[in-house]
Design an enzyme around this catalytic site. Sequence first.
Site, PDB file in Angstrom:
ATOM      1  N   THR A  68      -4.165   2.251  -1.936  1.00 14.01           N
ATOM      2  CA  THR A  68      -3.713   0.875  -2.120  1.00 14.01           C
ATOM      3  C   THR A  68      -4.390   0.159  -3.273  1.00 14.01           C
ATOM      4  O   THR A  68      -5.485   0.533  -3.700  1.00 14.01           O
ATOM      5  CB  THR A  68      -3.972   0.064  -0.820  1.00 14.01           C
ATOM      6  OG1 THR A  68      -3.331  -1.202  -0.921  1.00 14.01           O
ATOM      7  CG2 THR A  68      -5.444  -0.140  -0.560  1.00 14.01           C
TER       8      THR A  68
ATOM      9  N   GLY B 188      -0.721  -3.473   5.574  1.00 13.71           N
ATOM     10  CA  GLY B 188      -1.823  -4.391   5.872  1.00 13.71           C
ATOM     11  C   GLY B 188      -2.215  -4.302   7.334  1.00 13.71           C
ATOM     12  O   GLY B 188      -2.419  -3.202   7.884  1.00 13.71           O
TER      13      GLY B 188
ATOM     14  N   THR C 149       0.909  -1.144   0.000  1.00 13.31           N
ATOM     15  CA  THR C 149       0.000   0.000   0.000  1.00 13.31           C
ATOM     16  C   THR C 149       0.939   1.181   0.000  1.00 13.31           C
ATOM     17  O   THR C 149       2.153   0.988   0.049  1.00 13.31           O
ATOM     18  CB  THR C 149      -0.881  -0.063   1.268  1.00 13.31           C
ATOM     19  OG1 THR C 149      -1.717  -1.197   1.157  1.00 13.31           O
ATOM     20  CG2 THR C 149      -1.741   1.170   1.479  1.00 13.31           C
TER      21      THR C 149
HETATM   22  O1  DON Z   1      -7.056  -1.748   3.290  1.00 14.18           O
HETATM   23  C1  DON Z   1      -6.289  -2.505   3.854  1.00 14.18           C
HETATM   24  O2  DON Z   1      -6.225  -2.614   5.048  1.00 14.18           O
HETATM   25  C2  DON Z   1      -5.313  -3.311   3.018  1.00 14.18           C
HETATM   26  N1  DON Z   1      -5.853  -3.540   1.719  1.00 14.18           N
HETATM   27  C3  DON Z   1      -4.028  -2.581   2.989  1.00 14.18           C
HETATM   28  C4  DON Z   1      -2.980  -3.325   2.249  1.00 14.18           C
HETATM   29  C5  DON Z   1      -1.642  -2.908   2.594  1.00 14.18           C
HETATM   30  O3  DON Z   1      -1.401  -2.073   3.423  1.00 14.18           O
HETATM   31  C6  DON Z   1      -0.563  -3.610   1.921  1.00 14.18           C
HETATM   32  N2  DON Z   1       0.691  -3.027   2.267  1.00 14.18           N
HETATM   33  N3  DON Z   1       1.706  -3.103   2.545  1.00 14.18           N
END
Ligand code: DON
Length: 570
Positions: free
Chosen positions: A399, A474, A381
Site C-alpha cells: 500500500t 483500510g 491498497t
Molecule cells: O496499513 C493499513 O492498514 C492501511 N494503510 C491500508 C490502507 C488501505 O487498505 C487502503 N485501501 N483500500
Amino acid sequence: MQKVLKGRSSTFILILFIPFLITGCAGGQLGKQSSKEFRNGMVVSAREEASQVGIDILKKGGNAVDAAVAVQFALAVVYPNAGNLGGGGFMVYRSAKGETNSLDFREKAPAAASRNMYLDSLGQPIVDKSLYGTLAAGVPGSVAGMYEAHQKYGKLKWADLIEPSVLLAQHGFKVTEKQAKELNELHDDFSRLNPLGTALIKEGTWQAGEKMVQAELAQTLIQIRDHGRDGFYQGTVADAVVAEMQRTGGIITKQDLQNYKAIWRKPIIGQYRGYKVITMPPPSSGGIALLQLLGSVEGYPLKKWGHNADSTVQLMVEAERRTYADRAAHLGDPDFYKVPQKHLMESSYLKQRMSNFSWAKATLSSAIGAGVMPPAEHEETTHFSIVDREGNSVSLTTTLNGSYGALVAVKGAGFLLNNEMDDFSVKPGAPNMYGLVGGEANAIQPDKRMLSSMTPAILEKEGDLFMVVGTPGGSTIMTSVFQTILNVIDFDMSMQAAVNAKKFHHQWLPDVVQVEEGALDSVTRVKLESKGYPIKVRGPIGRVDAILKNKWGYYQAGADPRGDDKAVGW
Ligand code: DON
C-alpha cells in the site's frame, strides 16, 4: 495450448503469452472443478498486466516468491494507486512442504518524526498534514522487502524479475476507465503537489484505453534492476527523494533510507474449524484481529444459520466490535510496544470477551470504549495471491495508504510517496482516515512502524495448501478476509462466489454496521435494527484476490469484481 477465457487482450505482454484469463465477473459461481481451474499455478492481482507478468515468471521456472517480486514491481507501474515503490506492505509465505514465514516491509517513521508533529498549537490534529505532501510519508519499505524476499527464496535472477516492469513503464500501459476517472478527479491536487510535473498528469483529461508512459519511473526501475536495493536507497534515486523532501518540507533523510530494513517475523498461526490459518503478526493488527474474529465465532453454528442471516450478522458484528476495541488499545509496533499477542488470541479470553453479548439487543460500543469517525476518504491498497507449480504460495498486501499515497511523485524518480504516517495515532482518540482510533501503543516515535490492518493470509487443510487470501480496504481489511474465509468454510461457496458475496463491516467506532447494497435482505435488516444495530449502506467493501485449492488439487481463483482485478492461471 492456451486460450483466452475472458478479458482484454491487448497488452504487449499478452502478445507474448496469450493467457488463461479468469475474470472477477459478477455472479461467477465456479464449481468445485471447472474449466477455470488450473494445476500449475495462479496469480490474482489488481491488474491483468501484473497477473500476466507473474504467470510469465512462473512459466520461466520462477517460484511464487519470484513471481511476487515481479508482480509488486509491475503493480507499481500499472496500478500506481496502490502498487508502489514508495510504500510498504506485508508478505506471508508458505512453501509447498509447509514451511511458513512472514516479511514485514512496512514503512517506518523518519528519525526526525515526533509525537505531536501533526498537531496545531492547540493540540488539535491538522488532518491534511498526515495525508498529503512529503511530510505524510513514512520511509518506504517495498524495495527492501522485495529484495529481502528474493535473497531468501528467489530462484530466478533479480534483474529478470524487474525487467518486465521497466518495459511497462517505458512502453506504457493502458489506463482503465476507473483509473482515468480517478486521475482526472485528482488532476488539480496532483498539479498543486507536483509543481515540477509528473507522468500522472497531462493536458486535457485521461481517457480509458489511453497509454501512460512513465519515463522517470522506468529510470528508477533500471537503477533497482541493476543495483538491487542500493539502486533505491542510495545513489540517484535516494538523492531525488532527499531533494524532494528539501524542496517541500519533508523530513526523510539519506540516513533514513540507508537504515531501512525489512524484517522476517514469525507468522501468527491459529486454527479455525480444523483449518490452519497462517497470517501476519504486528505491526499489522490484521493477523491477531483475524484470529480473534474466527475464534469468537467458532463455537456457533453459522452454517445452520446461513450466510448473512440475522443471527450470523449479529454474532459477527459483536465479535468485530470487541476485536476493534482491542486493536485500538493494545496493538502497535512490537519493536516499540509490548503487544499482548498470546493473550489476545487465547480462546478463554475470547469467550470472556463475548460473554456480555446478548441476543436480545446490541452491545453499545460506548460500553466498551468511545470515539468518533469521519467519513472514509479515497482509500487504496492492493493485495495479490500467488501459487506456483510446486505449491509454494505467497499472500502479499502492499500500500501507499490512500489512493496515490501522499499524491507526490518524487521528481526525477517518478514514483509516488506513501501517506502512511496517518496510520499512526496522531493523537490519542483522534480517528485516522479510516476512523480508526488508537493510543500509546500506536503513538508516533522515530523509526517506529505505524500499525496496519493488512491481513495477508494462507490457510491449510490437513497439512496441505487450502487458500491464499487478502484484500485492501483500510479498516475493512480484517472483516473482509474474515467473511471470505467463512464464506468458503462455513457457507460452502466457491472462491469466486466467496469474493463476490456482499459484505458488511463493524469496527467498534463509530457504532454502526456498514453494509454493501444488497448484503442484507429487508427482513434481516429490520430484525437487526429492532435490536439496536444502526445500519448504514455504503460503497464497495474490500477487493479480495484469493486462490483456493480444491480437493482434486486444482487452483480456482476469486478476482474481485469490485475492481479491475484479474486472475491468470496455467
Ligand atoms: O496499513 C493499513 O492498514 C492501511 N494503510 C491500508 C490502507 C488501505 O487498505 C487502503 N485501501 N483500500
